[in-house]
Design an enzyme around this catalytic site. Structure first.
Site, PDB file in Angstrom:
ATOM      1  CD  GLU A 111      -2.891  -1.169   2.337  1.00 34.14           C
ATOM      2  OE1 GLU A 111      -4.073  -1.502   2.203  1.00 34.14           O
ATOM      3  OE2 GLU A 111      -2.387  -0.898   3.453  1.00 34.14           O
ATOM      4  CD  GLU A 131      -3.044  -6.535   4.287  1.00 39.61           C
ATOM      5  OE1 GLU A 131      -2.402  -5.474   4.315  1.00 39.61           O
ATOM      6  OE2 GLU A 131      -2.991  -7.320   3.319  1.00 39.61           O
TER       7      GLU A 131
END
Length: 260
Positions: A111, A131
């Site tokens: 990210e 995640e």
């Protein structure tokens, strides 16, 4: 403890190095330092381009420090200005940022790279959004990735958390260039120098236009540009650099950008 964020400045270029052994994971304290560093870069008129990379040869950044979380760092805690990693929520970042991915970039590390404008990667770099395997969501990537690469590919990566190598990342357009590891930073600095020699007011206008137009209809976005409703566009159209560009073209010479 050493400083987890190191910087190196050469003229208008700032290199930001995440240096937190063993894996360059980001905890709350590190995120706040990164935010302060990126904000200082944004606000310094002498600086024009930033490069963000990781220390060492194995990790760019694996994202959130789960060990710190186990010791009490809240996943929804105060990441500081700019949000996680200091860049993805930083307002008015109107200067070019290059991510030089020198190794593993997963979770929040990917990210962070996605928050840059240009991504260069070493030929051994690898990526993932794992995640889901720890029962949480890659929030920023869930917003950004389906807009950057084909929707079904983005959803597969988000829903499975699988790893993918740098060749696949390049194939989907997620990475601009693949470099041998020993050539990565040389290329990042070479590109940064090209950008640093360019017109900073135009860069600022480009970045604001891109952000503003992301969720706008074409004509609405264009009307805001032509109506000089965007701060950076208005500054550009009233600038010395705007005239300098025209003069340099007419005089068949390289322009001298002053950023004003």
């Amino acid at each position: 403890m050493t400083d987890p964020v190191k910087t190196r400045c050469d003229g208008p270029i700032l290199e930001i190095i995440l240096d937190r052994p063993k894996a360059n994971a980001i905890d709350l304290a590190t995120s706040k330092i990164m935010g302060e560093t990126f904000a200082a870069f944004r606000d310094d008129p002498k600086l024009r381009v930033a490069i963000v990379t990781g220390a060492g040869e194995k990790f760019f950044c694996p994202g959130w420090d789960l060990k710190a979380a186990a010791d009490g760092d809240a996943v929804d805690g105060d990441y500081g200005v700019g949000g996680f990693g200091g860049l993805q929520e930083l307002r008015d970042m109107n200067k070019p940022v290059i991510a030089a991915v020198n190794g593993i970039a997963c979770g929040g590390g990917l990210e962070l790279a996605l928050s840059a404008d240009i991504i260069l990667a070493a030929d051994h770099a690898s990526f993932a959004l794992p995640e889901i395997r720890s029962g949480t969501v890659a929030d920023a990537a869930s917003i950004k990735l389906p807009k950057r690469i084909p929707y079904h590919i983005a959803m597969e990566l988000l829903l499975t958390g699988r790893w993918f190598d740098v060749d696949e990342a390049h194939r989907w357009g997620l990475v601009n260039e693949i470099l041998p590891a020993d050539k990565l930073m040389k290329r990042a600095w070479e590109l940064a120098r090209v950008l640093a020699s360019g017109p900073p007011l135009v860069y600022a206008a480009i970045k604001e236009i891109v952000r503003d137009a992301e969720d706008s209809k074409f004509q609405d976005a264009l009307n805001r540009i032509t109506g000089r409703q965007l701060r950076t566009v208005d500054a550009l159209y009233s600038s010395e650099d705007q005239m300098e560009g025209a003069r340099a073209f007419a005089e068949k010479r390289d322009p001298i950008w002053k950023g004003r």
